[in-house]
Design an enzyme around this catalytic site. Structure first.
Site, PDB file in Angstrom:
ATOM      1  N   CYS A   1      42.996  34.307  34.747  1.00  0.00           N
ATOM      2  CA  CYS A   1      42.647  33.999  36.253  1.00  0.00           C
ATOM      3  C   CYS A   1      41.188  34.263  36.336  1.00  0.00           C
ATOM      4  O   CYS A   1      40.518  34.657  35.481  1.00  0.00           O
ATOM      5  CB  CYS A   1      43.247  33.103  37.681  1.00  0.00           C
ATOM      6  SG  CYS A   1      42.207  32.455  38.706  1.00  0.00           S
TER       7      CYS A   1
ATOM      8  N   HIS B   1      44.089  24.477  34.690  1.00  0.00           N
ATOM      9  CA  HIS B   1      43.997  25.652  35.196  1.00  0.00           C
ATOM     10  C   HIS B   1      45.505  26.240  35.631  1.00  0.00           C
ATOM     11  O   HIS B   1      45.843  25.525  36.787  1.00  0.00           O
ATOM     12  CB  HIS B   1      42.399  26.204  36.846  1.00  0.00           C
ATOM     13  CG  HIS B   1      42.678  27.020  36.725  1.00  0.00           C
ATOM     14  ND1 HIS B   1      41.534  28.188  35.458  1.00  0.00           N
ATOM     15  CD2 HIS B   1      42.880  28.205  37.522  1.00  0.00           C
ATOM     16  CE1 HIS B   1      41.131  29.228  36.553  1.00  0.00           C
ATOM     17  NE2 HIS B   1      41.932  29.043  36.916  1.00  0.00           N
TER      18      HIS B   1
ATOM     19  N   ASP C   1      41.630  21.733  32.764  1.00  0.00           N
ATOM     20  CA  ASP C   1      41.059  22.802  33.963  1.00  0.00           C
ATOM     21  C   ASP C   1      39.514  22.145  34.037  1.00  0.00           C
ATOM     22  O   ASP C   1      38.558  21.954  33.983  1.00  0.00           O
ATOM     23  CB  ASP C   1      40.711  23.976  33.042  1.00  0.00           C
ATOM     24  CG  ASP C   1      40.569  25.367  34.106  1.00  0.00           C
ATOM     25  OD1 ASP C   1      39.711  25.004  35.089  1.00  0.00           O
ATOM     26  OD2 ASP C   1      40.985  26.313  33.858  1.00  0.00           O
TER      27      ASP C   1
END
Length: 224
Positions: A119, A194, A166
């Protein structure tokens, strides 16, 4: 399994970090947190690399630059606070912290150190590859913001992993990175969202996580 330690960056900033594994291990890697802090998931990644793969691992608490001892829930409120904290920390400060981790590993005799980020940490892993020469290999999982700096040239081999579903990183971003960096390994997991590598998130995808992990370990084995 691991232990909390304290490190000091070149600008004298003191920060907490999680260390796992034996200093005599063959390989070393810096693990970089998500937007939610130095959470149990990140510590478990360190523990797995140490216990299953024989790595010496350090993960810095990047939020210490703005607020200490921050671990946020995997929900909208947690994300909003994480984004607010992130906005208070400059990229050069992030690089100072991961560089301090690399130097700590170097002092134990590890000449080659890898970096893997998730991330927000994926973005950090990317700029660590392009803006420093501290790392021998860099891996980013669902790193948001990489497309905005994908023109920067990496100084080490890089491998990137993205979820095809995502909702934070559009397909156009991945396409831009491919166009800017034809020599970088890029994998897209069609049915993954994600955060697909984190068991504590609703988007966790076991199959995508396992394949990405297998590819990451093979990549590090080739370059560290």
């Amino acid at each position: 399994m691991g232990r909390m330690i304290s490190l000091t960056a070149a600008d004298t900033h003191h920060f907490a970090a999680y260390e796992a594994g034996n200093p005599d291990s063959k390989h070393a890697v810096v693990i970089v947190q998500e937007i939610f802090g130095l959470a149990d998931h990140i510590k478990s990644v360190c523990d797995e690399l140490a216990s299953h793969h024989g790595y010496h691992v350090i993960a810095p608490a990047l939020f210490d630059r703005a607020e200490r001892d921050v671990v946020l829930p995997y929900d909208q409120a947690g994300m909003q606070k994480g984004l607010a904290l992130r906005a208070k920390i400059q990229p050069e400060d992030l690089l100072a912290d991961v560089t301090a981790c690399a130097h700590a590993l170097n002092k134990h005799g590890h000449e080659k150190v890898g970096i893997q980020g998730f991330c927000w940490g994926g973005f950090v892993a990317w700029i660590a590859a392009t803006r420093t020469r501290e790392f021998a290999a860099s891996v980013a999982w669902y790193g948001g913001g990489i497309a905005q700096v994908s023109h920067e040239k990496p100084h080490c081999p890089v491998q990137l992993h993205f979820g095809g579903e995502d909702d934070h990183i559009p397909h156009t971003d991945v396409q831009k990175i491919r166009a800017d960096q034809p020599d970088v390994e890029i994998y897209v997991y069609d049915d993954a969202g994600h955060g697909f590598g984190c068991p504590d998130r609703p988007s966790f995808n076991q199959a995508a996580r396992d394949l990405a992990h297998e590819r990451t370990m093979a990549f590090f084995k080739s370059h560290l």
